[in-house]
Design an enzyme around this catalytic site. Structure first.
Site, PDB file in Angstrom:
ATOM      1  N   THR A  29      -0.041  -2.232  -0.357  1.00 20.62           N
ATOM      2  CA  THR A  29      -0.328  -3.527   0.272  1.00 20.62           C
ATOM      3  C   THR A  29      -1.157  -3.389   1.532  1.00 20.62           C
ATOM      4  OG1 THR A  29       1.719  -4.464  -0.630  1.00 20.62           O
ATOM      5  CG2 THR A  29       0.752  -5.586   1.258  1.00 20.62           C
TER       6      THR A  29
ATOM      7  N   ASP B 118      -1.670   1.485  -7.003  1.00 21.26           N
ATOM      8  CA  ASP B 118      -0.411   0.819  -6.703  1.00 21.26           C
ATOM      9  C   ASP B 118       0.676   1.880  -6.632  1.00 21.26           C
ATOM     10  OD1 ASP B 118       2.248  -0.551  -7.586  1.00 21.26           O
ATOM     11  OD2 ASP B 118       0.931  -2.202  -7.024  1.00 21.26           O
TER      12      ASP B 118
ATOM     13  N   GLN C 224      26.566   6.993  -5.311  1.00 19.31           N
ATOM     14  CA  GLN C 224      25.821   5.735  -5.360  1.00 19.31           C
ATOM     15  C   GLN C 224      25.836   5.017  -4.019  1.00 19.31           C
ATOM     16  OE1 GLN C 224      27.178   3.335  -8.677  1.00 19.31           O
ATOM     17  NE2 GLN C 224      27.182   5.088 -10.074  1.00 19.31           N
TER      18      GLN C 224
END
Length: 343
Positions: A11, A55, A276
């Site tokens: 971006t 990208d 996690q």
């Protein structure tokens, strides 16, 4: 003082087409026009755009090697490097580079933005200018103040291989849950010198770019089926697996899961236990629910991030293609400040 800004895409390298409103990659002259003050300071800024800009969703080993080789080629000519990169996979790329670029004595600062550089409220300009300032900062002895691979984003300078993207909406998009920020930028940039790693001043850069992508991430969830686990662990040519477990490294006590893990380890697949949870560490054997993992030969990932563990595996498997035991040993050691193995 000379800084090389490497544009890979993302971006931050995009501008809006005034006719269509669509975003397009900016050429170097257009990019410079949005930050003219960057080129009027005492620091000489050179820009090197990759062709084509990509990208960050398309990032792979080949891009990591290209960045590493670009830095190696230009290392004698520049005092620091800033890499512009898309945010979605920045933590992966920056982590990979921390394992590929060894004995650094100069900064390699990754940054990007949540909004394109030409947008009125964009964070691109501040992120870029501060990243350049950090890359050019020296201490009282004339050495680089932050000779590490880092991510600068939203006022925080973070060790690259401790970092995860946490938010797709906020300007503070990254977090380092298990290691403090190396610096905070406000009116002044406040460095936490004791947290920054420094190699001996006479260290010579070593670049390792071999990368083996035959790895996988297996995330456990309640009700996970044996055929799902089996399909991943039996993938042809698979070399390493990041096993994402619960809490401090716990997994179901199912006999079938134990057998699948044992069978994979016996074939030479290296499996590393990664919680996690974003904060905290794997503690193998703390609960009965992790005993089977120990018995099966699963290694502890301690407090490493998934991004760092995955890229560390890929670099080590590339470097030691025929020495699995060496890879297993190094996975249990902190090579670039990526984990606290003594925990």
């Amino acid at each position: 003082m000379r800084i090389l800004v490497i544009l890979t895409g993302g971006t931050i390298t995009m501008v809006r087409n005034e006719a269509t409103g669509a975003l397009r990659p900016a050429d170097t002259d257009t990019f410079r026009a949005f930050v003219p003050e960057l080129f009027t300071s005492s620091v000489q800024i050179d820009m090197l755009p990759f062709e084509p800009l990509i990208d960050s969703s398309d990032v792979n080993c080949q891009l990591w090697e290209k960045i590493a080789r670009t830095i190696e080629k230009n290392y004698p000519k520049y005092d620091g490097f800033v890499v512009l990169h898309g945010t979605d996979t920045m933590a992966y790329t920056a982590s990979a580079l921390s394992f590929m670029l060894r004995h650094l004595t100069k900064p390699v600062i990754f940054t990007g933005s949540q909004l394109p550089i030409g947008v009125l409220r964009s964070d691109a300009k501040e992120n870029l200018m501060t990243a350049v300032e950090i890359a050019s900062e020296q201490d009282e002895q004339g050495r680089s103040r932050v000779p590490e691979v880092c991510i600068y984003f939203g006022s925080a300078l973070l060790r690259a291989n401790r970092t995860t993207k946490r938010n797709a909406e906020h300007f503070s998009a990254f977090e380092s849950s298990n290691y403090p920020s190396l610096a905070k930028a406000g009116v002044h940039i406040l460095y936490r010198t004791r947290l920054i790693h420094n190699e001996p001043a006479d260290s010579r850069l070593q670049v390792v770019t071999a990368c083996d992508d035959r790895v996988a991430v297996l995330r456990l969830f309640p009700g996970i089926r044996q055929d799902v686990v089996h399909s991943i662990l039996s993938t042809p040519s698979l070399r390493g697996v990041v096993l994402q477990t619960y809490g401090s490294g716990n997994a179901p006590s199912s006999e079938w899961l134990y057998n699948e893990l044992v069978e994979a380890v016996s074939r030479g697949v290296v499996i590393v236990n990664k919680t996690q949870c974003s904060t905290g560490s794997v503690e193998m054997g703390r609960y009965d629910a992790s005993i089977n993992l120990l018995k099966a030969g699963v290694l502890s990932g301690y407090d490493i991030t998934t991004e760092a563990l995955l890229t560390k595996m890929m670099v080590l498997f590339g470097e030691y293609p025929d020495d699995t035991e060496k890879v297993k040993t190094l996975l249990q050691q902190s090579l670039a400040g990526e984990m606290s193995a003594e925990m």
